[in-house]
Design an enzyme around this catalytic site. Structure first.
Site, PDB file in Angstrom:
ATOM      1  N   ARG A   1       0.848  -1.219   0.000  1.00  0.00           N
ATOM      2  CA  ARG A   1       0.000   0.000   0.000  1.00  0.00           C
ATOM      3  C   ARG A   1       0.867   1.246   0.000  1.00  0.00           C
ATOM      4  NH1 ARG A   1      -3.428  -3.622   0.272  1.00  0.00           N
ATOM      5  NH2 ARG A   1      -2.224  -4.050  -1.542  1.00  0.00           N
TER       6      ARG A   1
ATOM      7  N   SER B   1     -10.670   0.646   3.897  1.00  0.00           N
ATOM      8  CA  SER B   1      -9.866   0.416   5.113  1.00  0.00           C
ATOM      9  C   SER B   1      -9.248   1.730   5.562  1.00  0.00           C
ATOM     10  CB  SER B   1      -8.747  -0.580   4.817  1.00  0.00           C
ATOM     11  OG  SER B   1      -9.296  -1.782   4.365  1.00  0.00           O
TER      12      SER B   1
ATOM     13  N   GLU C   1      -4.433   4.722   6.192  1.00  0.00           N
ATOM     14  CA  GLU C   1      -4.264   4.470   4.753  1.00  0.00           C
ATOM     15  C   GLU C   1      -4.611   5.699   3.896  1.00  0.00           C
ATOM     16  OE1 GLU C   1      -5.678   0.644   2.998  1.00  0.00           O
ATOM     17  OE2 GLU C   1      -6.507   1.950   1.458  1.00  0.00           O
TER      18      GLU C   1
HETATM   19  C1  LIG Z   1     -15.309   1.212  -0.317  1.00  0.00           C
HETATM   20  C2  LIG Z   1     -13.830   1.339  -0.584  1.00  0.00           C
HETATM   21  C3  LIG Z   1     -13.059   0.202  -0.758  1.00  0.00           C
HETATM   22  C4  LIG Z   1     -11.686   0.297  -1.015  1.00  0.00           C
HETATM   23  N1  LIG Z   1     -10.960  -0.850  -1.194  1.00  0.00           N
HETATM   24  C5  LIG Z   1      -9.648  -0.771  -1.481  1.00  0.00           C
HETATM   25  C6  LIG Z   1      -8.884  -1.962  -1.680  1.00  0.00           C
HETATM   26  O1  LIG Z   1      -9.393  -3.076  -1.618  1.00  0.00           O
HETATM   27  N2  LIG Z   1      -7.572  -1.830  -1.951  1.00  0.00           N
HETATM   28  C7  LIG Z   1      -6.960  -0.623  -2.053  1.00  0.00           C
HETATM   29  O2  LIG Z   1      -5.753  -0.585  -2.317  1.00  0.00           O
HETATM   30  N3  LIG Z   1      -7.668   0.519  -1.880  1.00  0.00           N
HETATM   31  C8  LIG Z   1      -8.981   0.486  -1.592  1.00  0.00           C
HETATM   32  N4  LIG Z   1      -9.695   1.625  -1.394  1.00  0.00           N
HETATM   33  C9  LIG Z   1      -9.018   2.931  -1.442  1.00  0.00           C
HETATM   34  C10 LIG Z   1      -9.117   3.653  -2.807  1.00  0.00           C
HETATM   35  O3  LIG Z   1     -10.241   3.258  -3.522  1.00  0.00           O
HETATM   36  C11 LIG Z   1      -7.878   3.418  -3.674  1.00  0.00           C
HETATM   37  O4  LIG Z   1      -6.733   3.859  -2.997  1.00  0.00           O
HETATM   38  C12 LIG Z   1      -7.989   4.159  -5.021  1.00  0.00           C
HETATM   39  O5  LIG Z   1      -6.899   3.813  -5.839  1.00  0.00           O
HETATM   40  C13 LIG Z   1      -8.054   5.672  -4.869  1.00  0.00           C
HETATM   41  O6  LIG Z   1      -8.414   6.193  -6.137  1.00  0.00           O
HETATM   42  P1  LIG Z   1      -9.014   7.632  -6.326  1.00  0.00           P
HETATM   43  O7  LIG Z   1      -9.004   7.928  -7.784  1.00  0.00           O
HETATM   44  O8  LIG Z   1     -10.290   7.751  -5.625  1.00  0.00           O
HETATM   45  O9  LIG Z   1      -7.891   8.518  -5.610  1.00  0.00           O
HETATM   46  P2  LIG Z   1      -8.091   9.822  -4.717  1.00  0.00           P
HETATM   47  O10 LIG Z   1      -8.767   9.442  -3.460  1.00  0.00           O
HETATM   48  O11 LIG Z   1      -8.680  10.927  -5.513  1.00  0.00           O
HETATM   49  O12 LIG Z   1      -6.576  10.172  -4.388  1.00  0.00           O
HETATM   50  C14 LIG Z   1      -5.827   9.363  -3.512  1.00  0.00           C
HETATM   51  C15 LIG Z   1      -4.375   9.878  -3.504  1.00  0.00           C
HETATM   52  O13 LIG Z   1      -3.801   9.662  -4.778  1.00  0.00           O
HETATM   53  C16 LIG Z   1      -3.389  10.898  -5.359  1.00  0.00           C
HETATM   54  N5  LIG Z   1      -3.715  10.834  -6.789  1.00  0.00           N
HETATM   55  C17 LIG Z   1      -4.888  10.468  -7.334  1.00  0.00           C
HETATM   56  N6  LIG Z   1      -4.789  10.485  -8.685  1.00  0.00           N
HETATM   57  C18 LIG Z   1      -3.522  10.888  -8.971  1.00  0.00           C
HETATM   58  C19 LIG Z   1      -2.805  11.117 -10.185  1.00  0.00           C
HETATM   59  N7  LIG Z   1      -3.362  10.937 -11.379  1.00  0.00           N
HETATM   60  N8  LIG Z   1      -1.512  11.535 -10.091  1.00  0.00           N
HETATM   61  C20 LIG Z   1      -0.927  11.736  -8.883  1.00  0.00           C
HETATM   62  N9  LIG Z   1      -1.551  11.528  -7.709  1.00  0.00           N
HETATM   63  C21 LIG Z   1      -2.834  11.109  -7.757  1.00  0.00           C
HETATM   64  C22 LIG Z   1      -4.176  11.983  -4.643  1.00  0.00           C
HETATM   65  O14 LIG Z   1      -3.483  13.220  -4.694  1.00  0.00           O
HETATM   66  C23 LIG Z   1      -4.265  11.393  -3.256  1.00  0.00           C
HETATM   67  O15 LIG Z   1      -3.041  11.620  -2.577  1.00  0.00           O
HETATM   68  C24 LIG Z   1     -11.063   1.569  -1.121  1.00  0.00           C
HETATM   69  C25 LIG Z   1     -11.852   2.722  -0.952  1.00  0.00           C
HETATM   70  C26 LIG Z   1     -13.217   2.611  -0.685  1.00  0.00           C
HETATM   71  C27 LIG Z   1     -14.053   3.864  -0.525  1.00  0.00           C
END
Ligand SMILES: Cc1cc2nc3c(=O)[nH]c(=O)nc-3n(C[C@H](O)[C@H](O)[C@H](O)COP(=O)(O)OP(=O)(O)OC[C@H]3O[C@@H](n4cnc5c(N)ncnc54)[C@H](O)[C@@H]3O)c2cc1C
Length: 364
Positions: A176, A254, A353
């Site tokens: 992670r 998480s 996380e």
């Molecule tokens: C119900 C639920 C279940 C989940 N299950 C999992 C799981 O099983 N495994 C897991 O690993 N995660 C899980 N997550 C966490 C999350 O979904 C992941 O980390 C996902 O990859 C985040 O994507 P996002 O586009 O929403 O990122 P955001 O929340 O918008 O951003 C997260 C971080 O990444 C950075 N970021 C986003 N896009 C970019 C980009 N293009 N360039 C540079 N930085 C960037 C942001 O600045 C921020 O720091 C879960 C979340 C939820 C709500």
């Protein structure tokens, strides 16, 4: 890391002002972005970067908002929402390389790979968010993580203003974690990611939960689609997919990482826990991964309980869920309480996380 051709820079789109971020984040809390712009293509990302740099304004990158908690006071900076689209694939020897723009929603990409018979992403079904965020924390679930398939990341290097091509070895992937998350968190804006998948590949079945679900459905030789279905069903039963009807929907998944400890720390935690059935998984280098959810429960927290508008999920003790009236400060206070009680019970400090934006911190 090599430089790639930079796109033409478009006329800078004028950012909007005071745009609420709560509706753009799955937790649904937090204040507004002082400046906000949506970037539908690479020139728009470059323009936003230059706009922020010229004015000395901090730049924040937003994907699907599923791993961000925004402070109630909001963000004094420019938030660029990544909305770049496009997916392409090409055959190479024994593999398919799929390149997706950073704004592509993640789960449809997984579904497409599964439908085409390309193995490598099936266990990552149902994870919310966009492609560009997958390398940030090396998203993973049920024994797969993107570091196993990512071969290239196209990114804007904010240090030089150039577009660069990073190989997997440049990404510093860990559990992670990556160079983008903890190494150099403000350096790169991910523009596209390439995954190397296996055509006609065998699905990964590495978790007992998935095995049990397949057995329950009478599946003995699972296809990629069977594994995707099991993963989605299991995730739904734990409120780990985004579902507008689910009362646990306002979370970041998480909230804490599973701690990875050495033998000495394991012995200490075992002593404190006094339960030989404590879950654990072997990791590289003789280290052991423990279950943060189990530790939280043994520290006295119960599902569905919490202070006022912020509780643990009714279906998973690792998810902090916001209810009506919740604020980011409530989330941080509850997370602090959980961390403190786990630490005083087991001598282990949990690591959150999600990423905190603005003045929010568990240490404040
Ligand atoms: C119900 C639920 C279940 C989940 N299950 C999992 C799981 O099983 N495994 C897991 O690993 N995660 C899980 N997550 C966490 C999350 O979904 C992941 O980390 C996902 O990859 C985040 O994507 P996002 O586009 O929403 O990122 P955001 O929340 O918008 O951003 C997260 C971080 O990444 C950075 N970021 C986003 N896009 C970019 C980009 N293009 N360039 C540079 N930085 C960037 C942001 O600045 C921020 O720091 C879960 C979340 C939820 C709500």
């Amino acid at each position: 890391m090599s430089a790639a051709r930079a796109p033409e820079v478009a006329a800078a789109p004028e950012p909007l002002e005071n745009v609420p971020l709560a509706p753009r984040c799955t937790m649904g809390v937090g204040g507004a972005a002082r400046f906000f712009v949506e970037a539908p293509d690479e020139p728009a990302v470059l323009a936003a970067y230059r706009w922020a740099t010229e004015r000395g304004v901090p730049l924040y990158v937003l994907g699907g908002g599923s791993n961000v908690v925004v402070a109630d006071e909001g963000i004094e900076g420019l938030v660029v929402r990544i909305a770049l689209h496009g997916v392409s694939s090409r055959e190479t020897t024994g593999a398919i390389e799929v390149t997706a723009a950073a704004g592509e929603p993640w789960d449809p990409l997984v579904a497409r790979a599964v439908d085409n018979g390309w193995a490598g992403l099936e266990c990552l079904s149902g994870i919310p968010g966009l492609v560009g965020a997958t390398p940030i924390q090396n998203v993973g679930a049920y024994g797969q993580e993107v570091s196993q398939t990512v071969t290239a990341v196209r990114a804007l290097d904010r240090r030089t203003g150039e577009i660069v091509a990073l190989g997997a070895a440049d990404c510093g992937f860990g559990y992670r974690d990556s160079r983008f998350k903890s190494g150099e968190p403000d350096r790169f804006v991910v523009l596209a990611v390439t995954y190397r998948l296996k055509p006609w590949g065998v699905p990964a079945v590495r978790y007992a939960d998935v095995e049990r679900d397949l057995a329950r459905r009478g599946v003995t030789t699972p296809t990629l689609g069977d594994v995707r279905q099991s993963v989605l069903d299991i995730r739904r039963s734990k409120s780990m997919v985004l579902d507008p009807e689910d009362p646990n929907r306002r979370s970041c998944g998480s909230f804490f990482l599973n701690p990875v400890v050495d033998a000495a720390a394991l012995a200490r935690v075992e002593r404190e826990a006094g339960d030989p059935a404590m879950p654990r998984w072997p990791e590289a280098g003789g280290r052991i991964k423990l279950s943060a959810a189990w530790l939280i429960e043994r520290a006295g927290f119960r599902r569905s309980e919490g202070p006022g508008p912020v509780t643990l999920s009714t279906r998973h003790s690792l998810a902090i869920v916001c209810r009506e009236g919740a604020r980011a400060a409530d989330v941080a206070a509850f997370a602090r309480e959980i961390r403190a009680r786990v630490e005083s019970r087991f001598g282990l400090r949990l690591t959150p996380e999600p990423v905190f934006w603005g003045s929010l911190s568990l240490d404040g």
